[in-house]
Design an enzyme around this catalytic site. Structure first.
Site, PDB file in Angstrom:
ATOM      1  N   GLU A 140     -37.713  34.125  48.751  1.00 46.75           N
ATOM      2  CA  GLU A 140     -38.522  35.207  48.197  1.00 46.75           C
ATOM      3  C   GLU A 140     -39.951  34.994  48.697  1.00 46.75           C
ATOM      4  O   GLU A 140     -40.500  33.895  48.544  1.00 46.75           O
ATOM      5  CB  GLU A 140     -38.500  35.163  46.658  1.00 46.75           C
TER       6      GLU A 140
ATOM      7  N   ARG B 277     -30.284  20.967  44.038  1.00 47.92           N
ATOM      8  CA  ARG B 277     -31.547  21.108  44.754  1.00 47.92           C
ATOM      9  C   ARG B 277     -32.166  19.743  45.011  1.00 47.92           C
ATOM     10  O   ARG B 277     -31.775  18.739  44.415  1.00 47.92           O
ATOM     11  CB  ARG B 277     -32.511  22.029  44.002  1.00 47.92           C
TER      12      ARG B 277
ATOM     13  N   LYS C   1     -42.649  27.178  42.931  1.00 51.18           N
ATOM     14  CA  LYS C   1     -43.701  27.966  43.575  1.00 51.18           C
ATOM     15  C   LYS C   1     -44.725  28.483  42.562  1.00 51.18           C
ATOM     16  O   LYS C   1     -45.893  28.632  42.895  1.00 51.18           O
ATOM     17  CB  LYS C   1     -43.083  29.129  44.355  1.00 51.18           C
TER      18      LYS C   1
HETATM   19  P1  ATP Z   1     -38.913  27.687  43.469  1.00 59.69           P
HETATM   20  O1  ATP Z   1     -38.066  27.438  42.266  1.00 59.69           O
HETATM   21  O2  ATP Z   1     -39.466  26.475  44.091  1.00 59.69           O
HETATM   22  O3  ATP Z   1     -39.935  28.720  43.258  1.00 59.69           O
HETATM   23  P2  ATP Z   1     -36.972  29.428  44.492  1.00 59.69           P
HETATM   24  O4  ATP Z   1     -35.589  28.979  44.375  1.00 59.69           O
HETATM   25  O5  ATP Z   1     -37.428  30.454  43.530  1.00 59.69           O
HETATM   26  O6  ATP Z   1     -37.908  28.189  44.564  1.00 59.69           O
HETATM   27  P3  ATP Z   1     -36.521  30.993  46.811  1.00 59.69           P
HETATM   28  O7  ATP Z   1     -37.514  31.560  47.739  1.00 59.69           O
HETATM   29  O8  ATP Z   1     -35.751  31.910  45.951  1.00 59.69           O
HETATM   30  O9  ATP Z   1     -37.296  29.954  45.931  1.00 59.69           O
HETATM   31  O10 ATP Z   1     -35.558  29.994  47.570  1.00 59.69           O
HETATM   32  C1  ATP Z   1     -34.938  30.267  48.795  1.00 59.69           C
HETATM   33  C2  ATP Z   1     -33.746  29.376  48.942  1.00 59.69           C
HETATM   34  O11 ATP Z   1     -34.151  28.005  48.899  1.00 59.69           O
HETATM   35  C3  ATP Z   1     -32.761  29.555  47.819  1.00 59.69           C
HETATM   36  O12 ATP Z   1     -31.474  29.616  48.373  1.00 59.69           O
HETATM   37  C4  ATP Z   1     -32.948  28.354  46.958  1.00 59.69           C
HETATM   38  O13 ATP Z   1     -31.768  28.020  46.296  1.00 59.69           O
HETATM   39  C5  ATP Z   1     -33.381  27.298  47.969  1.00 59.69           C
HETATM   40  N1  ATP Z   1     -34.186  26.271  47.330  1.00 59.69           N
HETATM   41  C6  ATP Z   1     -35.307  26.420  46.611  1.00 59.69           C
HETATM   42  N2  ATP Z   1     -35.758  25.256  46.128  1.00 59.69           N
HETATM   43  C7  ATP Z   1     -34.897  24.310  46.570  1.00 59.69           C
HETATM   44  C8  ATP Z   1     -34.800  22.888  46.415  1.00 59.69           C
HETATM   45  N3  ATP Z   1     -35.701  22.206  45.705  1.00 59.69           N
HETATM   46  N4  ATP Z   1     -33.779  22.260  47.021  1.00 59.69           N
HETATM   47  C9  ATP Z   1     -32.877  22.930  47.740  1.00 59.69           C
HETATM   48  N5  ATP Z   1     -32.901  24.262  47.925  1.00 59.69           N
HETATM   49  C10 ATP Z   1     -33.891  24.952  47.346  1.00 59.69           C
HETATM   50 MG    MG Z   2     -36.104  32.173  43.456  1.00 61.30          MG
END
Ligand code: ATP
Ligand code: MG
Length: 558
Positions: free
Chosen positions: A36, A261, A271
């Protein structure tokens, strides 16, 4: 990438192999990385990037980059651009497959209409508060909304009016009609569309209704015919909902597989929290070298190779765990040790005058750029009458067994000569201002015939040729292992007040003038460094990537 060739097969790879063997989707594998664009990528994202791209590549498949941009309030083109830059830096390429969930808004709208027509979706005028009350709890079934049994015609008309902007934000939503008493809360008539009168970074003000993440994510995978949708564990409970949409809409059946994760201690990765650090000026920006973002880590001097090796060593599993930041730094040091060019830099200079050295003489001292890498070649150090050494390498009144420079003592200057201290000057405050030494002309490093034993070796820089540089020394941004793990405390309370120490006036050997941004150096005895993009020709700035040894481990032992 090559480093994973001999790794054992992890559980996701096993699923993929089974699907390929059974001929599902014609034996095809197609994955995607779906960020995102509401922030910069962090080290956690690199796990998802590496997993998706490498797994598909290993079996001749493809990987899409898809921006899941369904929330105009928090998304921005700046984030889109930086996400792309960071994925390329890590070493991955999506070719021409750059997609946006927002490109699917018309299709998703049609999907919603299809569900309404099947009697599987309805417009709800309940307030957010009422809806949340009616939702129930995991142990208590929810209550059906009074609007749940509207006719198909009425729902079609209301949804069209939602789309046409006839309602205000929050006035109504479109919900899937599933099961208010499902033990899975996500199946209790989840919201599919909400009204948001905020312009979108791509579609402008074309839309005033936006699909929720849950209604956009799985469907976008189906639209792209993604065979394996890899995501993190928190989406496990969403899977029945995504499968319900696939079944009701009769669209491509992407298979969702969840993995744990990446979590790192002493680090915050959400984020939302990173945004807070930026907007409240606890760091300079998303690419501040103290941030766990890929842009920050790049600026700090991390290599993509070190990050990839780390991710492979951590592995892919189904169970959550927390990795030591020290482990990441250990992998980083290993990588930098092999590639970093060695340079001498004096951070707190005190002048040494070699009294028996001819005024104009410049002794050329060829020195390896990297003793671990022959191909790195040599540079020539110039040994001159006046030099700088570290103030901390000279003790007027040294403890026993002090092997560096002291009155009357000898020490070897690295890749130079052995010198002996004759006397020194002090100012009124007792601060040493100049040290007078003699050198032994036959003690040249590499061809020493002097027979003099110097127990200590210290680094130095020619005063005549030295170049002033600024050093930025970084330490962990948080002092607590788990800054978000204290329900009664704000994570900001754990910020390390000494996470950045600036040394404005260090002196470097002149070869430093050739440094390129992102080139990696080892400043002898000081750590690994890289040139910061803030540098100008007249003002060079170097970031310390990591110390030579793990000072935190030592601290824990004491
Ligand atoms: P955050 O929780 O840090 O804001 P998010 O999951 O909301 O991260 P996205 O932009 O939606 O961020 O993530 C893109 C991809 O990266 C998704 O498939 C998510 O599952 C993966 N992802 C995010 N954080 C991690 C992590 N700590 N380890 C592994 N994969 C991750
Ligand atoms: Mg997300």
């Amino acid at each position: 990438m090559t480093e994973n060739k001999n790794e054992s097969v992890h559980f996701i790879e096993q699923f993929v192999l089974e699907d390929m063997a059974s001929g599902k989707h014609g034996g095809r594998i197609h994955t995607r990385f779906p960020p995102e664009p509401n922030g910069f990528l962090h080290i956690g994202h690199s796990k998802a990037i590496i997993l998706n791209f490498d797994l598909a590549a290993k079996y001749g498949g493809k990987t899409n980059l898809r921006f899941d941009d369904t929330n105009p309030a928090v998304e921005d083109v700046r984030f889109v651009e930086n996400i792309k830059k960071d994925i390329h830096w890590l070493g991955y390429d999506w070719e021409d497959r750059e997609y946006y969930a927002s490109d699917y808004f018309p299709t998703l709208f049609e999907y919603a209409v299809k569900l309404i027509k099947k009697g599987k979706a309805y417009v709800d005028h309940s307030s957010a508060e009422e809806m949340s009350k009616m939702r129930g709890t995991p142990t208590k079934p929810g209550v059906e909304s009074p609007y749940r049994n509207r006719s198909i015609e009425e729902n079609l008309e209301l949804f069209t009016r939602m789309k046409n902007g006839e309602f205000d934000e929050g006035e109504c939503v479109l919900r899937a009609k599933i099961d208010m008493s499902s033990p899975n809360m996500h199946m209790r008539d989840p919201v599919m569309y909400r009204i948001k009168k905020t312009p979108h970074h791509r579609t402008g003000d074309q839309w005033v209704i936006y699909p929720t993440y849950d209604f956009a994510h799985g469907q976008s995978d189906s639209i792209e015919k993604i065979t394996h949708s890899l995501c993190t564990l928190e989406f496990e409970n969403h899977r029945p909902l995504y499968d319900w949409f696939i079944q009701e809409l009769e669209i491509f059946p992407s298979r969702q597989i969840e993995f744990a994760r990446l979590n790192l201690n002493y680090t915050v990765m959400s984020k939302r929290k990173l945004l807070q650090l930026v907007t409240q000026n606890h760091v300079n920006d998303w690419d501040d070298p103290r941030m766990p973002t890929l842009a920050g880590m790049r600026r700090r001097g991390y290599t993509p190779e070190a990050i990839r090796r780390f991710i492979y060593k951590v592995g892919i599993a189904k169970r959550e765990n927390i990795i030591d930041l020290s482990y990441l730094e250990h992998v980083l040091r290993d990588d930098l040790n092999n590639r970093a060019l060695r340079r001498m830099v004096v951070s707190d200079p005190v002048k040494v005058v070699i009294t028996n050295f001819p005024d104009e003489l410049e002794e050329q001292m060829p020195s390896d750029n990297n003793p671990r890498d022959e191909k790195a070649g040599q540079r020539t150090l110039l040994f001159t009458k006046e030099l700088y050494i570290e103030r901390a390498d000279f003790e007027v009144d040294p403890p026993k067994k002090y092997h560096r420079l002291k009155p009357g003592g000898v020490v070897r200057l690295k890749n130079g000569f052995i010198i002996q201290c004759e006397d020194f000057d002090m100012d009124a405050n007792g601060k040493v201002t100049e040290i007078h030494c003699t050198y032994f002309p036959d003690s040249r490093s590499g061809s020493d015939t002097s027979g003099i034993k110097a127990k200590g070796v210290i680094h130095w820089v020619s005063a005549k040729h030295g170049v002033p540089i600024e050093l930025r020394l970084y330490d962990r941004l948080f002092l607590d292992e788990n800054p978000l793990g204290h329900p009664d405390k704000d994570f900001l309370e754990f910020i390390n007040p000494d996470s950045l120490k600036v040394i404005p006036n260090a002196i470097a050997e002149p070869a430093i003038l050739d440094a390129e941004t992102e080139e990696r150096y080892q400043f002898l005895r000081m750590g690994y460094f890289t040139k910061d993009p803030d540098s100008t020709p007249g003002h060079l700035v170097f970031n310390r990537t990591v110390t030579l040894r793990d000072s935190w481990a030592k601290q824990l032992r004491n």
